[in-house]
Scaffold this active site. Sequence first.
Site, PDB file in Angstrom:
ATOM      1  N   HIS A  26      46.354  72.833  60.095  1.00  0.00           N
ATOM      2  CA  HIS A  26      46.612  72.607  58.994  1.00  0.00           C
ATOM      3  C   HIS A  26      46.196  73.953  58.187  1.00  0.00           C
ATOM      4  CE1 HIS A  26      46.898  68.665  60.157  1.00  0.00           C
ATOM      5  NE2 HIS A  26      47.379  68.267  59.127  1.00  0.00           N
ATOM      6  N   GLY A 114      38.299  63.060  57.667  1.00  0.00           N
ATOM      7  CA  GLY A 114      39.667  63.422  58.173  1.00  0.00           C
ATOM      8  C   GLY A 114      40.431  62.283  57.472  1.00  0.00           C
ATOM      9  N   PRO A 115      40.171  60.929  57.835  1.00  0.00           N
ATOM     10  CA  PRO A 115      40.627  59.808  57.003  1.00  0.00           C
ATOM     11  C   PRO A 115      40.386  59.844  55.511  1.00  0.00           C
ATOM     12  CG  PRO A 115      39.396  59.039  59.041  1.00  0.00           C
ATOM     13  CD  PRO A 115      39.230  60.634  58.720  1.00  0.00           C
ATOM     14  N   GLU A 417      34.228  46.862  48.653  1.00  0.00           N
ATOM     15  CA  GLU A 417      33.640  46.534  49.901  1.00  0.00           C
ATOM     16  C   GLU A 417      33.696  47.878  50.557  1.00  0.00           C
ATOM     17  OE1 GLU A 417      35.348  42.667  48.374  1.00  0.00           O
ATOM     18  OE2 GLU A 417      36.178  44.645  48.311  1.00  0.00           O
ATOM     19  N   PHE A 443      36.979  39.766  53.992  1.00  0.00           N
ATOM     20  CA  PHE A 443      37.142  41.124  53.294  1.00  0.00           C
ATOM     21  C   PHE A 443      36.702  42.110  54.114  1.00  0.00           C
ATOM     22  CE2 PHE A 443      36.178  38.107  49.451  1.00  0.00           C
ATOM     23  CZ  PHE A 443      37.309  37.661  49.454  1.00  0.00           C
ATOM     24  N   HIS A 467      30.660  33.666  56.049  1.00  0.00           N
ATOM     25  CA  HIS A 467      31.766  32.716  55.648  1.00  0.00           C
ATOM     26  C   HIS A 467      32.790  32.994  56.713  1.00  0.00           C
ATOM     27  CE1 HIS A 467      29.530  32.714  52.090  1.00  0.00           C
ATOM     28  NE2 HIS A 467      30.185  31.561  51.617  1.00  0.00           N
TER      29      HIS A 467
END
Length: 668
Positions: A26, A114-115, A417, A443, A467
Amino acid sequence: MPTRRELANAIRALSMDAIQKAKSGHPGAPLGMADIAEVLWNDFLRHNPANPSWHDRDRFVFSNGHGSMLLYALLHLSGYDLTMEDLKRFRQLGSRTPGHPERGVTPGVESTSGPLGQGIAMAVGMAMAERMLAATFNRDGFPVVDHYTYVFMGDGCMMEGLSHETCSLAGTLGLGKLIAVYDDNGISIDGRLSGWFADDTPARFEAYGWHVVRGVDGHDAEAVRKALEQARAVTDKPSLVCCKTIIGYGAPTVCGTSGCHGSPLGEKEIAAAREFLGWKHPPFEVPQDIYAGWNAKKKGSQLESAWAAMFKAYEAKYPELAAEFVRRMDGDLPVNFDLKAEELVAGTVAKAEKLATRVSSKKALDGFGALLPELFGASADLTPSNGTFHASSRAINAKGGQDFDFTGNYLHCGVREFAMAALQNGMTLHGGFIPYGGTFLVFSDYMRNAIRLAALMKTRTIFVLTHDSIGVGEDGPTHQPVEHTASLRLIPDLDVWRPCDAVEATVAWKLALERRDGPSAMILSRQDLPHQGRDGLTVSAIARGGYILQDCQGTPEVILVATGSEVGLAVDAAKALADQGRKARVVSMPCVDLFERQPAEYRELVLPTKVRTRVALEAGVSASWHAYAPVVVGMDRFGESAPGGVLFPHFGFTVEAVLSAVTKALSA
């Protein structure tokens, strides 16, 4: 002396050449941000190329990590152990210059990025760590923790929801030593952003409580310098420096378009760019005067030496504080930790309590929190439910408003989260903390990419996920995790623990805290689970990840393998089988990942190949358990809304169902 533009053009030339040689990469961001990078690294960044791990260095995070050649060029030019040959091997197998920056692969890379959005989120965590360590360890005349966190980010980072979560939190906390530089070039892979991203980004950040420097010409070095000075002058807010740039600056026919975002420029375009930039040197050749203008070794050595001299005086005056600071930054546990931890485990064995494992986890944290001041907790607005606030916890932001206590060790994250997980990764990378963060297991999908990056970076981050099954009960299928535990086990290098009682929960915490080569996830129940009796050898075997909890005389006819709340069911079923004259072994496997790392001889001892009649029990999807047992009592559908005590028998988690499964396994 070279001009600033000539120094910046070295970044551009190296980036174009490496990407072209790799035929992949890139170029747009390195060409567009080179002038900004030159100013930051030469005028502001405090770092020592000879020691990338210097504790009080500034942190630099490259959130738009697809433009990694900009970072590699900076590291090479300023004197890090990254050679021209390394640049020539950009994106090649086994090279130190992978396609996106990876922590632990390239010297000077602070975080895997990168993410998009995760870099800025981890930078928030680093800035938090700096602020808290400074509040704990600094004394008058001894600012032993005093550094900035700088982050480059692009439009993609701005669009990802994670940046909203973390930047909102950073503004609320007033992290004044966090400075983000926004590469506002108006282009993404699909083209001009105006069709899908028309936010007033500066106004958005001002609403978050950030100091914003607007409209900076990212190709005017003096304008960039003044903007960074303005940002550094504001100490009670994080700063966003908005730089207008031209993506692919210098590439005459493709600059300002998506055509230079993610593809090599080609030899013809590179030749034209060299002419436009006045860069007359062959590929991968940098003149000595350019190197001299970039070299940060001498300055870096002087900066670290001055800090070391101050720290020596600090050590003389505050020896205990200094020793504690070094221990924490080195990631070492206290010298008596193992002994004290074993005492905690022994105490849990002696109490023999019937508890939900989320409660058992909280009791373990009560003990470990008293031993480890570096233990830092958080929850995504579920603190009472997750049991993450231990007896020694003090929340940074308990009082609201701007009344923050940065000597605290807990953060109320709000309903964020993903932000919680990502910023805790940043805290781990910074050093000085072992962070854990809690939410409901269902979650974990919101934070999965941060969990994955923790595993990829091998950080000591702990995820508390409560949970854990249909035992959630009345909240129904939206809140009852089915596939989540199995999917987390698919992440390499993540230790997933699903303890069956307080003893396993305490051992799980001990091992997660001791582990230095990767993260751990605690999968914990809402409902009470019975204590399982064990002798000393059986307790020590928990550290193997899977072990014989209850055995029979001689070779078993059937082996029941279970985790968490289903271990008690397996024990009850084994008793019923014994009443029928059948010999059954119960294997508890709280951590499949750890069991798989055991020697083959041990695994054969626990699960002998000759005993083919096996049944696995877990209140989750069954697919992965077929590697251990031909028959699985599992949960291959979504749940229902009803009390947990009603749902377990409704979905076949009964002794009778297990006995039926054994009969099926015997005939298999």
